[in-house]
Design an enzyme around this catalytic site. Structure first.
Site, short mmCIF file in Angstrom:
data_model
loop_
_atom_site.label_atom_id
_atom_site.label_comp_id
_atom_site.label_asym_id
_atom_site.label_seq_id
_atom_site.Cartn_x
_atom_site.Cartn_y
_atom_site.Cartn_z
N ALA A 121 0.72 -1.05 -0.09
CA ALA A 121 0.03 -0.04 0.08
C ALA A 121 0.83 1.28 -0.10
O ALA A 121 0.25 2.39 -0.42
CB ALA A 121 -0.95 -0.02 1.22
N ALA A 122 1.98 1.16 0.49
CA ALA A 122 2.69 2.62 0.73
C ALA A 122 3.23 3.13 -0.61
O ALA A 122 3.43 2.39 -1.54
CB ALA A 122 3.87 2.34 1.79
N PRO A 123 3.13 4.54 -0.85
CA PRO A 123 2.83 5.41 0.14
C PRO A 123 1.28 5.87 0.43
O PRO A 123 0.85 6.68 0.99
CB PRO A 123 3.43 6.65 -0.46
CG PRO A 123 3.38 6.48 -1.80
CD PRO A 123 3.62 5.19 -1.96
N LYS A 126 -2.83 4.15 -4.21
CA LYS A 126 -4.11 3.48 -4.59
C LYS A 126 -4.85 3.45 -3.38
O LYS A 126 -6.21 3.06 -3.46
CB LYS A 126 -3.50 2.14 -5.15
CG LYS A 126 -3.01 2.70 -6.83
CD LYS A 126 -2.68 1.43 -7.33
CE LYS A 126 -1.76 1.82 -8.63
NZ LYS A 126 -0.32 2.59 -8.01
N GLU A 144 1.48 -2.56 4.58
CA GLU A 144 2.88 -2.34 3.97
C GLU A 144 3.96 -2.96 4.71
O GLU A 144 4.06 -3.10 5.86
CB GLU A 144 3.06 -0.72 3.90
CG GLU A 144 4.57 -0.41 3.52
CD GLU A 144 5.00 -0.93 2.03
OE1 GLU A 144 4.20 -0.87 1.35
OE2 GLU A 144 5.96 -1.21 2.00
N ARG A 149 8.51 2.78 5.08
CA ARG A 149 7.58 3.22 4.31
C ARG A 149 5.94 3.38 5.06
O ARG A 149 5.12 3.95 4.72
CB ARG A 149 7.28 2.59 3.03
CG ARG A 149 8.48 2.60 2.03
CD ARG A 149 8.54 1.75 1.12
NE ARG A 149 7.48 1.85 0.04
CZ ARG A 149 7.39 2.77 -1.12
NH1 ARG A 149 8.47 3.43 -1.34
NH2 ARG A 149 6.49 2.71 -1.97
N ASP A 188 -0.74 -4.15 -5.79
CA ASP A 188 0.07 -3.01 -6.71
C ASP A 188 1.37 -3.41 -6.50
O ASP A 188 2.10 -2.73 -5.38
CB ASP A 188 -0.30 -1.70 -6.36
CG ASP A 188 0.23 -0.80 -7.18
OD1 ASP A 188 0.33 -0.98 -8.49
OD2 ASP A 188 0.68 0.37 -6.73
N CYS A 241 3.83 -1.11 -12.47
CA CYS A 241 4.27 0.22 -13.44
C CYS A 241 5.46 -0.25 -14.17
O CYS A 241 6.42 0.21 -14.35
CB CYS A 241 4.68 1.32 -12.56
SG CYS A 241 6.06 1.25 -11.42
N1 SAM Z 1 0.29 1.08 -3.91
C1 SAM Z 1 1.21 2.12 -3.62
C2 SAM Z 1 0.50 3.25 -4.10
O1 SAM Z 1 -0.05 3.39 -5.17
O2 SAM Z 1 0.98 4.45 -3.72
C3 SAM Z 1 2.50 1.82 -4.31
C4 SAM Z 1 3.07 0.30 -4.09
S1 SAM Z 1 4.55 0.13 -4.66
C5 SAM Z 1 4.49 -0.31 -6.15
C6 SAM Z 1 5.03 -1.70 -4.07
C7 SAM Z 1 5.15 -1.84 -2.58
O3 SAM Z 1 5.41 -3.18 -2.03
C8 SAM Z 1 6.43 -0.66 -1.92
O4 SAM Z 1 5.69 0.24 -0.91
C9 SAM Z 1 7.06 -1.94 -1.26
O5 SAM Z 1 7.75 -1.69 0.04
C10 SAM Z 1 5.98 -3.17 -0.94
N2 SAM Z 1 6.84 -4.40 -0.91
C11 SAM Z 1 8.25 -4.87 -1.18
N3 SAM Z 1 8.43 -5.97 -1.18
C12 SAM Z 1 7.13 -6.47 -0.69
C13 SAM Z 1 7.03 -7.92 -0.64
N4 SAM Z 1 7.91 -8.93 -0.76
N5 SAM Z 1 5.76 -8.32 -0.35
C14 SAM Z 1 4.66 -7.17 -0.39
N6 SAM Z 1 5.05 -5.89 -0.66
C15 SAM Z 1 6.29 -5.77 -0.92
#
Ligand code: SAM
Length: 472
Positions: A121-123, A126, A144, A149, A188, A241
């Site tokens: 979810a971070a930041p 969405k 998250e 984050r 996401d 993305c």
């Molecule tokens: N959904 C967010 C938004 O729209 O603002 C952006 C999310 S970003 C694309 C992906 C997120 O997944 C990051 O915050 C990251 O820290 C987290 N992440 C990293 N490794 C992960 C894992 N193994 N499992 C789940 N989430 C993870």
């Protein structure tokens, strides 16, 4: 293929070189069209925001056709120097990712009270969008994994101000304890970030074929755990993305092997969004040379099974609700969760869900932070000021002009003549935060980590600064 109202603004940064293999990947994907895409990556990004209509009606600006609350801006202003940003009136978000709205519309549980999870979810871009799309009675868990984050995720959600929102800090494998629990899950996923190459130089720097493989492995694990926690008949929305098939269609195909069916997401041809059918899947792809936004992929999947409306939330009255609940709107029934330093408020009809969640996940914030204990004092929590469920007439209001609001957001005291007790600082009638009376000044209760640190705006003020507050 058409594209909508292209308006590209802002200065492109000094971009580092991209790994040579990226060009081969693009050519394999798009053939001769790769050149047009590479050219688009050297042009400035469009600037866009999504309005929080629970707080603000938004500016007069070009609409983003696939998102009712999305607006393109003509230039990149100094958002930091706009008090409305800090009040949670809008979120600065690139336009393609707002296609989440179309995926939600296609997915089915539109308007019903459901349990939803945003796993990565971070930041909070969405999550805040999802929160606005869900019915107020729906429960949304914003998770998250990355500790660094989690703070900004909480800040953005507190500012957005919606109730029935839980923030958790778990690893996807902890969903093992919540089988068939959620009606809707958004993944996401962390990805190789190709779609962000023109916005974020770091995305260019870190890209490599090995990163693509590493991301694909992480995504597979996250999706498997999410799938386990999705109830039969529920919907999973997957987005990245990047344009890599290994991170997009291959992940969708893997879920289809487990019985998932793709849901078509309707798009208007004029948007420039590509409805892609690679590897027998159905999904949407955004390329910056075709669409007025960044690179993006999104698909929606249904889990086989009963599609009836989820069972009504179980009411869980709590006779020991803390007296501070009278700071909240009385037309909803509240329970409180006392966590020592902070007392949280949750709606009664989601209390049982939150109990269950708390057994499985690392819940950081189970609901609206209502009050905080300081010694023997009980003070309204900064997040309560920003909550749409705050009962405004409980506290006296101090309306700040733009200059005073910016001083408040910097952490400064506000001069006064006879300031006593606790008051609510507002800008343009929209709540910002708390003030504590000290006679000839109001002491500042805006949280230190949220303060504006810059002294001067480095870009023009937002266009609505000149119309929204006549007293400035
Ligand atoms: N959904 C967010 C938004 O729209 O603002 C952006 C999310 S970003 C694309 C992906 C997120 O997944 C990051 O915050 C990251 O820290 C987290 N992440 C990293 N490794 C992960 C894992 N193994 N499992 C789940 N989430 C993870």
């Amino acid at each position: 293929m058409g594209r909508s109202a292209p308006k590209r603004t802002g200065a492109p940064g000094a971009n580092p070189r991209i790994h040579h293999a990226f060009h081969d990947h693009l050519r394999a994907l798009l053939g001769d069209e790769a050149e047009a895409l590479e050219h688009a990556l050297s042009t400035p990004s469009p600037v866009s925001i999504r309005v929080n209509v629970a707080k603000w009606s938004g500016p007069q600006a070009d609409p983003i056709p696939w998102c009712a609350t999305g607006r393109y801006l003509g230039e990149r202003p100094s958002f930091t120097f706009d008090p409305l940003l800090h009040a949670g009136c809008y979120y600065v978000q690139e336009a393609s990712s707002m296609l989440l709205e179309q995926a939600m519309k296609a997915s089915g549980p539109w308007g019903q009270d459901i349990r939803a999870l945003d796993l990565c979810a971070a930041p909070g871009g969405k999550t805040t969008h999802l929160r606005s799309l869900l019915s107020p009675g729906s429960l949304l868990v914003a998770n998250e994994i990355d500790r660094k984050r989690q703070g900004v995720l909480q800040e953005n959600l507190f500012k957005w101000g919606a109730s029935n929102t839980v923030v958790s800090g778990s690893s996807p494998h902890e969903l093992q304890e919540l089988p068939d629990f959620f009606d809707l899950i958004l993944v996401d996923a962390p990805c190789s970030g190709e779609g962000m190459f023109r916005k974020e130089p770091f995305a260019r720097e870190q890209w490599s074929p090995a990163l693509v493989q590493q991301c694909a492995t992480t995504q597979r694990a996250a999706l498997d755990h999410a799938w386990h926690s999705l109830r039969p008949g529920g919907t999973l929305i997957y987005s990245t993305c990047t344009w890599e098939e290994a991170e997009n269609e291959a992940q969708i195909a893997h879920l289809m092997e487990q019985g998932a069916t793709c849901i078509g997401i309707p798009v208007d041809p004029s948007w420039g969004v590509v409805a892609a059918g690679r590897q027998g899947t159905v999904g949407l792809r955004c390329y910056p040379h075709l669409v007025n936004g960044e690179g993006f992929f999104i698909a929606a999947l249904r889990k086989e099974g009963d599609r009836t409306i989820p069972s009504a939330p179980r009411t869980f009255p709590n006779e020991r609700s803390h007296e501070a609940v009278h700071w909240l709107r009385p037309d909803r029934s509240w329970n409180t969760i006392d966590r020592g330093e902070v007392i949280f408020a949750v709606t009664q009809d989601r209390s049982a869900d939150i109990r269950e969640l708390s057994k499985a996940l690392r819940v950081l914030s189970p609901g609206i932070p209502l009050a905080e204990r300081k010694g023997n004092d009980l003070r309204p929590h900064p997040a309560l000021a920003l909550s749409v469920d705050l009962q405004h007439n409980t506290f006296p209001i101090v309306e700040l002009d733009r200059t005073a609001a910016l001083n408040y957001l910097r952490g400064l005291a506000i001069p006064a003549t006879d300031a006593r007790g606790t008051a609510l600082a507002c800008f343009d009638g929209i709540a910002l935060g708390w003030l504590h009376g000290a006679g000839n000044r109001w002491n500042n209760r805006w949280p230190v980590p949220w303060r504006i640190r810059a002294q001067q705006p480095s870009a023009p003020l937002v266009s609505w600064a000149h119309t929204s507050n006549k007293r400035a």
